[in-house]
Design a protein around this motif. Structure first.
Motif, PDB file in Angstrom:
ATOM      1  N   ASN A   1     168.501  54.594  60.970  1.00  0.00           N
ATOM      2  CA  ASN A   1     168.829  55.069  59.626  1.00  0.00           C
ATOM      3  C   ASN A   1     170.102  54.422  59.103  1.00  0.00           C
ATOM      4  O   ASN A   1     171.122  55.083  58.963  1.00  0.00           O
ATOM      5  CB  ASN A   1     168.983  56.595  59.664  1.00  0.00           C
ATOM      6  N   PRO A   2     170.063  53.130  58.803  1.00  0.00           N
ATOM      7  CA  PRO A   2     171.274  52.478  58.288  1.00  0.00           C
ATOM      8  C   PRO A   2     171.647  53.036  56.916  1.00  0.00           C
ATOM      9  O   PRO A   2     170.779  53.481  56.176  1.00  0.00           O
ATOM     10  CB  PRO A   2     170.862  51.007  58.197  1.00  0.00           C
TER      11      PRO A   2
ATOM     12  N   MET B   1     163.482  52.508  51.678  1.00  0.00           N
ATOM     13  CA  MET B   1     163.532  51.846  50.379  1.00  0.00           C
ATOM     14  C   MET B   1     163.995  52.775  49.270  1.00  0.00           C
ATOM     15  O   MET B   1     164.376  52.356  48.216  1.00  0.00           O
ATOM     16  CB  MET B   1     162.135  51.330  50.007  1.00  0.00           C
ATOM     17  N   SER B   2     163.938  54.076  49.525  1.00  0.00           N
ATOM     18  CA  SER B   2     164.239  54.987  48.437  1.00  0.00           C
ATOM     19  C   SER B   2     165.726  55.343  48.384  1.00  0.00           C
ATOM     20  O   SER B   2     166.178  55.947  47.447  1.00  0.00           O
ATOM     21  CB  SER B   2     163.427  56.257  48.582  1.00  0.00           C
ATOM     22  N   GLU B   3     166.460  54.966  49.421  1.00  0.00           N
ATOM     23  CA  GLU B   3     167.876  55.289  49.409  1.00  0.00           C
ATOM     24  C   GLU B   3     168.572  54.522  48.292  1.00  0.00           C
ATOM     25  O   GLU B   3     168.291  53.368  48.050  1.00  0.00           O
ATOM     26  CB  GLU B   3     168.529  54.859  50.726  1.00  0.00           C
TER      27      GLU B   3
ATOM     28  N   ASN C   1     165.293  43.788  46.625  1.00  0.00           N
ATOM     29  CA  ASN C   1     164.488  42.636  47.000  1.00  0.00           C
ATOM     30  C   ASN C   1     164.928  41.380  46.268  1.00  0.00           C
ATOM     31  O   ASN C   1     164.402  40.306  46.499  1.00  0.00           O
ATOM     32  CB  ASN C   1     163.010  42.919  46.691  1.00  0.00           C
TER      33      ASN C   1
ATOM     34  N   GLU D   1     169.364  47.712  55.705  1.00  0.00           N
ATOM     35  CA  GLU D   1     167.963  48.153  55.833  1.00  0.00           C
ATOM     36  C   GLU D   1     167.015  46.981  55.564  1.00  0.00           C
ATOM     37  O   GLU D   1     166.104  46.703  56.346  1.00  0.00           O
ATOM     38  CB  GLU D   1     167.726  49.287  54.827  1.00  0.00           C
TER      39      GLU D   1
ATOM     40  N   ILE E   1     167.317  44.291  58.483  1.00  0.00           N
ATOM     41  CA  ILE E   1     166.745  44.592  59.805  1.00  0.00           C
ATOM     42  C   ILE E   1     165.243  44.854  59.749  1.00  0.00           C
ATOM     43  O   ILE E   1     164.553  44.687  60.742  1.00  0.00           O
ATOM     44  CB  ILE E   1     167.474  45.755  60.521  1.00  0.00           C
ATOM     45  N   THR E   2     164.723  45.266  58.584  1.00  0.00           N
ATOM     46  CA  THR E   2     163.279  45.459  58.496  1.00  0.00           C
ATOM     47  C   THR E   2     162.583  44.165  58.091  1.00  0.00           C
ATOM     48  O   THR E   2     161.368  44.132  57.956  1.00  0.00           O
ATOM     49  CB  THR E   2     162.896  46.563  57.480  1.00  0.00           C
ATOM     50  N   GLY E   3     163.382  43.118  57.885  1.00  0.00           N
ATOM     51  CA  GLY E   3     162.786  41.805  57.603  1.00  0.00           C
ATOM     52  C   GLY E   3     162.381  41.622  56.169  1.00  0.00           C
ATOM     53  O   GLY E   3     161.565  40.761  55.852  1.00  0.00           O
ATOM     54  N   LYS E   4     162.929  42.443  55.261  1.00  0.00           N
ATOM     55  CA  LYS E   4     162.541  42.286  53.862  1.00  0.00           C
ATOM     56  C   LYS E   4     163.291  41.151  53.185  1.00  0.00           C
ATOM     57  O   LYS E   4     162.951  40.756  52.092  1.00  0.00           O
ATOM     58  CB  LYS E   4     162.731  43.604  53.110  1.00  0.00           C
ATOM     59  N   PHE E   5     164.348  40.676  53.809  1.00  0.00           N
ATOM     60  CA  PHE E   5     164.892  39.376  53.395  1.00  0.00           C
ATOM     61  C   PHE E   5     165.512  38.736  54.623  1.00  0.00           C
ATOM     62  O   PHE E   5     165.708  39.385  55.642  1.00  0.00           O
ATOM     63  CB  PHE E   5     165.909  39.494  52.252  1.00  0.00           C
TER      64      PHE E   5
ATOM     65  N   PHE F   1     169.684  51.196  63.710  1.00  0.00           N
ATOM     66  CA  PHE F   1     168.267  50.821  63.741  1.00  0.00           C
ATOM     67  C   PHE F   1     167.324  51.938  63.318  1.00  0.00           C
ATOM     68  O   PHE F   1     166.146  51.709  63.088  1.00  0.00           O
ATOM     69  CB  PHE F   1     167.882  50.275  65.118  1.00  0.00           C
TER      70      PHE F   1
END
Lengths: 311, 226
Positions: A296-297, A1-3, A18, A303, A306-310, A294
Motif C-alpha cells: 500500500n504505497p 489507482m483511486s488514491e 498515466n 504505485e 511498482i505495478t509496472g504502469k510506467f 509493496f
C-alpha cells in the motif's frame, strides 16, 4: 489507482498518473483526500540511532542533477533496498555512502552523510579507513586474478592488519595463524567455505559467477566492515546463484548494515526490511517498511512504478 | 502502458468476477421466486444451476492463483487480486444458499405465518449483494460502509421473524387430540422457515464480507473485516 496523490495537480488522478509528464511534477500541495506530504512519505522512523544519516544530499554530474535533496536515515543491522528506474539516482546515492563519487571529477556533492553520527564528507576523513568500514560489492563479480586465499587475505595484508589485534577482534578469538583463520571465517560468512575449502590455492577466476560474487562478499567481510553496500549484486547471476546471494544478504543483516541497489523489485521485496523508491530526477519519493511499500504505497507515482504502469 | 497483457488479465478478472456475481444474483432471485410461487421447476433450475457457479468459482480461483504466481502483483493490483479471491468465495456461498431456497420450495406444502415476510427480507439481501458488487465495480469505499450498516437492519428483521415463528409455535395449542402427522408437519415447517430466515441473514453477511474486502482493496482498510 483511486488514491489521490498529492504529487498530482489534476483532479483526475488516474489519468494524470498515466501521463509521463506527471512524473516530473514534484509539488507537495496536499490533495483533497490526503493531507500527508511527500516529506512524510520519506520520513521513515525506527527505534535506535541510524547507522547512516543522510541529509539534503544533492549530486550533480556537470549540469545533470543526479540526486535531488535526498534525506534518509538507514537503520543498523538490517537490509535497506533502493529501487527505481534507470537513471533515478539510486546507484549514485549508494556510491555517496562511502564517497566513491569522489573519484568522478565532474561530480559535485552537497549535503551531509553521517556514519554513526560522524560526518563522512568533512575534511580529514581517511577514505581508506571509511571504505573499510563501508564496503562495496559490485554488479559484476570482480575477484583479483589470484588464488581464493589471496583474494580474501589481500586487504588485511595490504593494510598490515594481520597480527595487530584487528583480526582477533573480527574472529572473536586469538589464533596462531590469523590469516588462515580469517580466510576461513570470511568464506564461511559468505556461505562459500564448503565449496572451496579444498582448493583455496586455485585461481579465483575458475569459480562460477555466483561463487565469484560470494568470494567478493567474503573479501569485503575480511577487512571488518560495518556497512556493506551492494550494487545489483545478483543481476549477473542465474536463479540458483541469485537465491544463494539473497540468503546470504539476509544472514549478513544480522551483523551488518546492508544497503542494496536492485533493479528487481521482487528481489527487494524478498530480501529487504525497508525500501526506498527513487524516481526520475534523482528524487527519493517514498521510503518505508518493505511490506508497506509493496502492499500500500502512499505515492501514486510509486504505485504506478511498482505495478509496472510506467517505467 | 507497459505490461499490457498483465493489465488485460486484471481487467478480465474484474469482468469475470462481476459476471459470476450476476449469475449468483440471478440464482438468488430465482430461489426467492420459487419459494414465493412454489414453482418446483424453477427450484430445480436453481439447484441444478449450482454446478455452473461452482465451475466459475474454480476457474476464477485458478485465474487468481495464476496472476499471483506469474505476475507477482504488488500494491493496488495485489489488493485487487486478494480481494477478488475472497469475494468469489462469498459469491459461491451465496449461490449455495440460493440452492437451499430451492430445496425448501420442494419441501414446503403450505403457507405458515403470513406475517413473516420472507420475500421482503429476500429483496433487501438481494439489494445488499447488488450494492456490494457495485461498490467493488466502482471502487467506492463509502458504499462499503453503507452496506455494513444495512446489515444491522437485516439482522434485526431476521431476529424478529425467528422470534415470531417460535412464539407462535409455543402459543399454538397442541394437545393429545392433535394427530402425530400434524405435529411432524408443523415441526418440519417451522424448522424450514427458521432455516430460510437464517440463510437469508447469511446472504446479508456475505454481502458485508464482499464490502469489507472491497474496502480493503480500495483503501487498504481492514475495518470491516470482522
Amino acid at each position: 489507482m483511486s488514491e489521490t496523490d498529492v504529487t498530482q495537480t489534476g483532479t483526475d488522478a488516474p489519468t494524470t498518473a498515466n501521463d509521463p509528464q506527471s512524473e516530473t511534477q514534484t509539488h507537495t500541495t496536499a490533495g483533497e483526500t490526503d493531507e500527508r506530504t511527500q516529506e512524510e512519505w520519506t520520513n521513515f522512523t525506527f527505534p535506535g540511532e541510524p547507522k547512516l544519516a543522510v541529509e539534503d544530499l544533492d549530486v550533480y554530474y556537470g549540469d545533470d542533477h543526479a540526486l535531488n535533496g535526498v534525506s534518509m536515515d538507514i537503520p543498523r543491522e538490517s537490509v535497506t533496498a533502493l529501487i527505481g528506474p534507470s537513471g533515478c539516482g539510486k546507484s549514485t546515492f549508494l556510491r555517496c555512502l562511502n564517497r566513491m563519487n569522489d573519484r568522478i571529477n565532474a561530480a559535485r556533492i552537497d549535503g551531509s552523510v553521517k556514519l554513526d553520527g560522524e560526518e563522512i564528507y568533512q575534511e580529514g576523513v581517511d577514505l581508506v579507513e571509511l571504505r573499510k568500514r563501508v564496503g562495496m560489492v559490485f554488479q559484476a563479480p570482480n575477484p583479483f586474478p589470484k588464488s581464493i586465499r589471496d583474494n580474501i587475505a589481500y586487504g588485511p595484508r595490504k593494510h598490515g592488519e594481520l597480527n595487530t589485534g584487528l583480526v582477533a577482534r573480527l574472529l572473536g578469538r586469538d589464533d596462531s595463524d590469523e590469516e588462515e583463520a580469517l580466510v576461513e571465517q570470511s568464506l564461511r560468512q559468505a556461505a562459500l567455505w564448503d565449496e572451496v575449502k579444498d582448493r583455496l590455492d586455485d585461481n579465483a577466476l575458475g569459480l562460477s559467477g555466483g561463487q565469484q560474487q560470494r568470494l567478493c562478499i567474503a573479501r569485503c567481510l575480511a577487512v571488518g566492515p560495518e556497512v556493506i553496500l551492494m550494487d545489483e549484486p545478483a543481476s549477473a547471476l542465474d536463479p540458483v546463484a541469485t537465491s544463494k546471494i539473497e540468503d546470504l544478504i539476509e544472514d549478513l543483516a544480522e551483523d551488518y548494515t546492508v544497503v542494496v541497489v536492485t533493479h528487481s523489485m521482487q528481489q527487494a521485496a524478498r530480501i529487504s526490511d525497508q525500501t526506498a523508491v527513487f524516481l526520475t530526477g534523482g528524487e527519493l519519493v517514498e521510503y518505508d517498511d518493505t511490506d508497506k511499500i509493496f502492499e500500500n504505497p502512499e505515492s501514486q507515482r510509486v504505485e504506478d512504478y511498482i505495478t509496472g504502469k510506467f517505467g | 502502458m507497459p505490461r499490457e497483457g498483465y493489465q488485460e488479465k486484471l481487467d478480465t478478472l474484474r469482468e469475470d468476477v462481476l459476471y459470476m456475481s450476476e449469475v449468483v444474483l440471478e440464482r438468488l432471485r430465482m430461489g426467492l421466486d420459487a419459494l414465493e410461487t412454489k414453482d418446483d421447476d424453477l427450484a430445480w433450475e436453481v439447484i441444478n444451476g449450482d454446478d455452473e457457479v461452482n465451475q466459475l468459482y474454480l476457474e476464477l480461483e485458478q485465474d487468481c492463483i495464476d496472476l499471483l504466481a506469474l505476475q507477482q502483483p504488488v500494491a493496488s493490483d495485489l489488493r485487487f487480486i486478494a480481494a477478488s479471491f475472497k469475494i468469489i468465495t462469498d459469491l459461491e456461498r451465496i449461490a449455495d444458499l440460493a440452492t437451499n431456497l430451492g430445496d425448501y420450495t420442494h419441501e414446503a406444502e403450505r403457507d405458515l405465518y403470513p406475517d413473516v415476510d420472507i420475500q421482503e427480507i429476500g429483496t433487501l439481501v438481494v439489494e445488499m449483494v447488488e450494492a456490494s458488487m457495485d461498490a467493488y465495480d466502482r471502487e467506492d469505499p463509502d458504499a462499503c460502509f453503507a452496506i455494513s450498516e444495512r446489515d444491522d437492519d437485516i439482522d434485526s428483521r431476521c431476529e424478529a421473524a425467528s422470534e415470531a415463528v417460535v412464539r407462535d409455535l409455543i402459543e399454538r395449542e397442541v394437545d393429545d387430540d392433535t394427530g402425530e402427522e400434524e405435529v411432524e408437519q408443523l415441526m418440519a415447517d417451522v424448522s424450514r422457515l427458521l432455516l430460510t430466515i437464517r440463510d437469508l441473514e447469511r446472504v446479508g453477511d456475505h454481502a458485508v464480507n464482499i464490502a469489507a474486502r472491497t474496502l480493503y482493496m480500495v483503501e487498504n482498510d481492514d475495518d470491516l473485516i470482522y
